[in-house]
Design an enzyme around this catalytic site. Sequence first.
Site, PDB file in Angstrom:
ATOM      1  N   HIS A 250       0.792  -1.227   0.000  1.00 41.54           N
ATOM      2  CA  HIS A 250       0.000   0.000   0.000  1.00 41.54           C
ATOM      3  C   HIS A 250       0.821   1.273   0.000  1.00 41.54           C
ATOM      4  O   HIS A 250       0.273   2.358   0.159  1.00 41.54           O
ATOM      5  CB  HIS A 250      -0.923   0.051   1.222  1.00 41.54           C
ATOM      6  CG  HIS A 250      -1.991  -0.990   1.221  1.00 41.54           C
ATOM      7  ND1 HIS A 250      -3.236  -0.786   0.681  1.00 41.54           N
ATOM      8  CD2 HIS A 250      -1.990  -2.252   1.691  1.00 41.54           C
ATOM      9  CE1 HIS A 250      -3.973  -1.877   0.838  1.00 41.54           C
ATOM     10  NE2 HIS A 250      -3.236  -2.780   1.448  1.00 41.54           N
TER      11      HIS A 250
ATOM     12  N   LYS B 142      -8.288  14.008   5.091  1.00 40.05           N
ATOM     13  CA  LYS B 142      -7.489  12.792   5.057  1.00 40.05           C
ATOM     14  C   LYS B 142      -6.452  12.937   6.157  1.00 40.05           C
ATOM     15  O   LYS B 142      -6.346  14.010   6.768  1.00 40.05           O
ATOM     16  CB  LYS B 142      -6.808  12.588   3.693  1.00 40.05           C
ATOM     17  CG  LYS B 142      -6.100  13.853   3.156  1.00 40.05           C
ATOM     18  CD  LYS B 142      -5.525  13.637   1.766  1.00 40.05           C
ATOM     19  CE  LYS B 142      -6.503  13.869   0.639  1.00 40.05           C
ATOM     20  NZ  LYS B 142      -6.624  12.762  -0.297  1.00 40.05           N
ATOM     21  N   ARG B 143      -5.667  11.858   6.443  1.00 42.13           N
ATOM     22  CA  ARG B 143      -4.628  12.006   7.444  1.00 42.13           C
ATOM     23  C   ARG B 143      -3.699  13.167   7.071  1.00 42.13           C
ATOM     24  O   ARG B 143      -3.462  13.426   5.892  1.00 42.13           O
ATOM     25  CB  ARG B 143      -3.840  10.689   7.572  1.00 42.13           C
ATOM     26  CG  ARG B 143      -4.621   9.601   8.268  1.00 42.13           C
ATOM     27  CD  ARG B 143      -4.965   9.964   9.695  1.00 42.13           C
ATOM     28  NE  ARG B 143      -3.775   9.964  10.513  1.00 42.13           N
ATOM     29  CZ  ARG B 143      -3.483   9.032  11.415  1.00 42.13           C
ATOM     30  NH1 ARG B 143      -4.315   8.032  11.641  1.00 42.13           N
ATOM     31  NH2 ARG B 143      -2.384   9.100  12.127  1.00 42.13           N
TER      32      ARG B 143
ATOM     33  N   LYS C 184       0.979  14.300   1.597  1.00 41.92           N
ATOM     34  CA  LYS C 184      -0.372  14.624   1.111  1.00 41.92           C
ATOM     35  C   LYS C 184      -0.543  16.139   0.902  1.00 41.92           C
ATOM     36  O   LYS C 184      -1.511  16.597   0.329  1.00 41.92           O
ATOM     37  CB  LYS C 184      -1.425  14.109   2.101  1.00 41.92           C
ATOM     38  CG  LYS C 184      -1.443  12.582   2.240  1.00 41.92           C
ATOM     39  CD  LYS C 184      -2.537  12.135   3.208  1.00 41.92           C
ATOM     40  CE  LYS C 184      -2.478  10.659   3.549  1.00 41.92           C
ATOM     41  NZ  LYS C 184      -3.094   9.795   2.507  1.00 41.92           N
TER      42      LYS C 184
ATOM     43  N   THR D 151      -8.541   6.692  -1.849  1.00 42.27           N
ATOM     44  CA  THR D 151      -9.880   6.140  -2.087  1.00 42.27           C
ATOM     45  C   THR D 151     -10.937   7.216  -1.872  1.00 42.27           C
ATOM     46  O   THR D 151     -12.037   7.112  -2.399  1.00 42.27           O
ATOM     47  CB  THR D 151     -10.151   4.938  -1.164  1.00 42.27           C
ATOM     48  OG1 THR D 151      -9.688   5.252   0.139  1.00 42.27           O
ATOM     49  CG2 THR D 151      -9.459   3.692  -1.670  1.00 42.27           C
TER      50      THR D 151
ATOM     51  N   LYS E 200     -14.718   8.539  -3.621  1.00 42.83           N
ATOM     52  CA  LYS E 200     -15.945   8.833  -2.869  1.00 42.83           C
ATOM     53  C   LYS E 200     -16.475  10.219  -3.233  1.00 42.83           C
ATOM     54  O   LYS E 200     -17.681  10.412  -3.409  1.00 42.83           O
ATOM     55  CB  LYS E 200     -15.689   8.754  -1.361  1.00 42.83           C
ATOM     56  CG  LYS E 200     -15.315   7.346  -0.899  1.00 42.83           C
ATOM     57  CD  LYS E 200     -14.758   7.299   0.522  1.00 42.83           C
ATOM     58  CE  LYS E 200     -14.082   5.952   0.767  1.00 42.83           C
ATOM     59  NZ  LYS E 200     -13.254   5.923   1.980  1.00 42.83           N
TER      60      LYS E 200
HETATM   61  C1  8GP Z   1      -2.703   3.705   2.042  1.00 40.76           C
HETATM   62  C2  8GP Z   1      -2.238   4.593   0.892  1.00 40.76           C
HETATM   63  O1  8GP Z   1      -1.507   5.684   1.412  1.00 40.76           O
HETATM   64  C3  8GP Z   1      -3.439   5.091   0.110  1.00 40.76           C
HETATM   65  O2  8GP Z   1      -3.010   5.785  -1.015  1.00 40.76           O
HETATM   66  C4  8GP Z   1      -4.287   3.906  -0.329  1.00 40.76           C
HETATM   67  O3  8GP Z   1      -5.463   4.348  -0.943  1.00 40.76           O
HETATM   68  C5  8GP Z   1      -4.651   3.052   0.876  1.00 40.76           C
HETATM   69  O4  8GP Z   1      -3.477   2.628   1.537  1.00 40.76           O
HETATM   70  C6  8GP Z   1      -5.427   1.814   0.486  1.00 40.76           C
HETATM   71  O5  8GP Z   1      -4.728   1.071  -0.453  1.00 40.76           O
HETATM   72  N1  8GP Z   1      -1.527   3.168   2.666  1.00 40.76           N
HETATM   73  C7  8GP Z   1      -1.413   3.042   3.969  1.00 40.76           C
HETATM   74  O6  8GP Z   1      -2.260   3.412   4.749  1.00 40.76           O
HETATM   75  C8  8GP Z   1      -0.168   2.419   4.389  1.00 40.76           C
HETATM   76  O7  8GP Z   1       0.643   2.072   3.549  1.00 40.76           O
HETATM   77  N2  8GP Z   1       0.047   2.256   5.657  1.00 40.76           N
HETATM   78  C9  8GP Z   1       1.301   1.793   6.017  1.00 40.76           C
HETATM   79  C10 8GP Z   1       1.912   1.350   7.027  1.00 40.76           C
HETATM   80  C11 8GP Z   1       1.570   0.371   5.920  1.00 40.76           C
END
Ligand code: 8GP
Length: 837
Positions: A374, A567-568, A573, A678, A682
């Site tokens: 991810h 978002k976070r 970001k 994601t 939405k």
């Molecule tokens: C998130 C990505 O940042 C985001 O772009 C994506 O939409 C989402 O995963 C679902 O695929 N990634 C994480 O939250 C992530 O990589 N967390 C890390 C510690 C593994």
Amino acid sequence: VEASIPEPQREAWLKHQVSGFKDKDGFESEVVRHVETTLARSMFNCDESAAYSACSLAFRDRLILEWNRTQQRQTFVDSKRLYYLSLEFLMGRALDNAMLNIGQKDVAKAGLADLGFRIEDVIEQEHDAALGNGGLGRLAACFLDSLASLNYPAWGYGLRYRYGIFKQEIIDGYQVEVPDYWLDFNPWEFPRHDVTVDIQFFGIVRKSTNENGRTVSHWEGGEIVKAVAYDVPIPGYATPSTNNLRLWSSTAASGEFDFQKFNNGDYESSVAEQQRAETISAVLYPNDNLERGKELRLKQQYFWVAASLYDIVRRFKKSKRPWREFPDQVAIQLNDTHPTLAVVELQRILLDLEGLEWDEAWSIVTNTFGYTNHTVLPEALEKWSVPLIQHLLPRHLQIIYEINLYFLQSVERKFPDDRELLGRVSIIEESQPKMVRMAHLAIVGSHKVNGVAELHSDLIKTTIFKDFVTIFGPDKFTNVTNGITPRRWLHQANPRLSELISSKTGGKDFLTDLNELNKVELHVNDKAFRKEWAAIKLANKERLAKHIKTSAGVTVDPTALFDVQVKRIHEYKRQQLNIFGVIHRYLTLKAMSPEERKEQQPRVSIFGGKAAPGYWMAKQIIHLINSVGKVVNNDEDIGDLLKVVFLEDYNVSKAEIIIPASDISEHISTAGTEASGTSNMKFVLNGGLIIGTCDGANIEITREIGENNIFLFGNLAEDVEDLRHAHTYGSHEIDPDLNRVFQEIEKGTFGSTQDFAALISAVRDHGDYYLVSDDFHSYVETQALVDEAYRNQEEWITKCITSVARMGFFSSDRCINEYAEGIWNIEPLRVEKEEGA
Ligand code: 8GP
């Protein structure tokens, strides 16, 4: 299944079979029964919270009946199941979702009204289940919804944290974290005190030789912690299928407390063991896209993985099939590297407990697992120190070394004399101390590795996992672009839009086949339809404006352009780019004459999101946003032309209010850093447009909806490396408009200059890693295009309608079907569809 029960007993069971409520009357009677018996209250002291509890229990009873039937069906058919291992499930609220998926929200609404309650107020009583940080955890929740809705035999496995992601309060403009104790009353979980697993930690490994002369390892001693299962039913939409999410809770293996110590009068230390054990599942680590390598986190990971595998293996063994059929019955998906120890644990079970040979065991393991990556951010890639694993899981470390040895030997055979390659791909990093690279272990232990959007899947193949493509060939690496569930993110969050769409697409089929949305495009010029479309957006904005007023105390005009970034909070970001842009807008407005100002498009800049508690820079960004808001919102020259709002405690249930109210939302990560995103999906699905960089799923959204319907800006991923290099080794000119913004901050216009110095020097003095200055001009210009486009409301609405009509691809149903076919090799069970949910 029934045949095994003797006739007379079976009759008794069937005669009294519970069936759940059928209509409004049945619903009301269940609610009253729960109020009066389960809750021991009456109509005289049933407040909204009690009404919520009773209503939830009524629905839960229904769910559990379907859950039981689903499990029986799955056991009977005994086809291959998927197990989704995720350390995060960001579920949000359950009641509204259950009512809609079952198709009985209208019944509940009318029934609650009879009993004196508004359904909206009852729904509001529920505490979010916030067992996740952000995108990764919410994706897991959307996947569960799709798996159940598509009738796939699938289980989720996670941890039952006592504290989910912290609650965010904003005090004097700063983020303050408050613990999220959410389990006071949770009707959506079923404790299974009979489903427990003893989990071992520490200890030593003893070797012996068996009768065949083979060395056998015994992991002995150490500490035992008990895992207790809590089951959460996951209702599918418009189907009776109800899947299971099993969450593990930790407790002391020896029961409540140590009686020996207790009898000796040492009460305090008698409960110490209990507390130590409970610590494992006590709290979710609040980092998004960052790993910190804490011992307790590793304990969480092994605890959860070992309990889940024990459960999976126990279920498989009941079928009495030979081990080689395990991968035909079981698919396990690793949601990022957090569950990677499962690879090692399964190998250990097969080798040490079941007596299989290494090669046979390893072939079973690799055919079972799939791994989803991810992120490419280096700080998020998990590594665990060898001494830590050695201490906590001594047998597992031996197995990791062995896996690595066989892997490196195979690489060497294929690529002799490339010692550097061996060093690069080794599972063990030769650092001080040595580290286990979890992503390497996950790749070697899986048959498929996927990224979550096209660009991201290409990037992992050409950057972080390049060598592995050379070694395993390109077919092992694949893409599954993320998706979202239209049930929660359209039907539940935006009921009026869902209703309008169903009136134009001929029913609710679009909720199970999102491509049906394309029928909406036929009506793009239908006047009445467009009018209703605009009225819905305005109503959603009015609802958000009310929320802004009560939560942030700011009055905003619902007819202004709502610009949202939720978002976070993370430097990649680039909320800092957004707020610098807002300051630039403010300065531009200030420099105008009152006449000129009248020509400008009013805007409300809305921010929301949590910063990891230890992420100092992210916290400064929050502080700057709030400080700018304080000045801008009280500037009489500006009035309604610009408002800046930071919404406290962004979470799933707030997203359901915010997203449908957006005109333009911001997805502006430095190109190549956001794996997918994601929320971009939405927002567009809810009739909002987006401004974004060519990153993550923005690229595929553009392809689907057309480039005229999206505002793209900024440098491309392929140029990022060169730009960074130039910043460090060449001269680095800051964009002049951005420089003016910096000067204004430094003048003290927004208060404390000291606090914001780091945000400025990250750009000006420390290489501007996230390319804020490089993209600033293009960002500001594109925002001007947004203003201009918004002024032409007719065209704007056309863009929105067209975009929604073309969003079918981004359903998590499509995404789950791709995993099922390309990675898991599982089939849906045939189930009679329910009428008109
Ligand atoms: C998130 C990505 O940042 C985001 O772009 C994506 O939409 C989402 O995963 C679902 O695929 N990634 C994480 O939250 C992530 O990589 N967390 C890390 C510690 C593994």
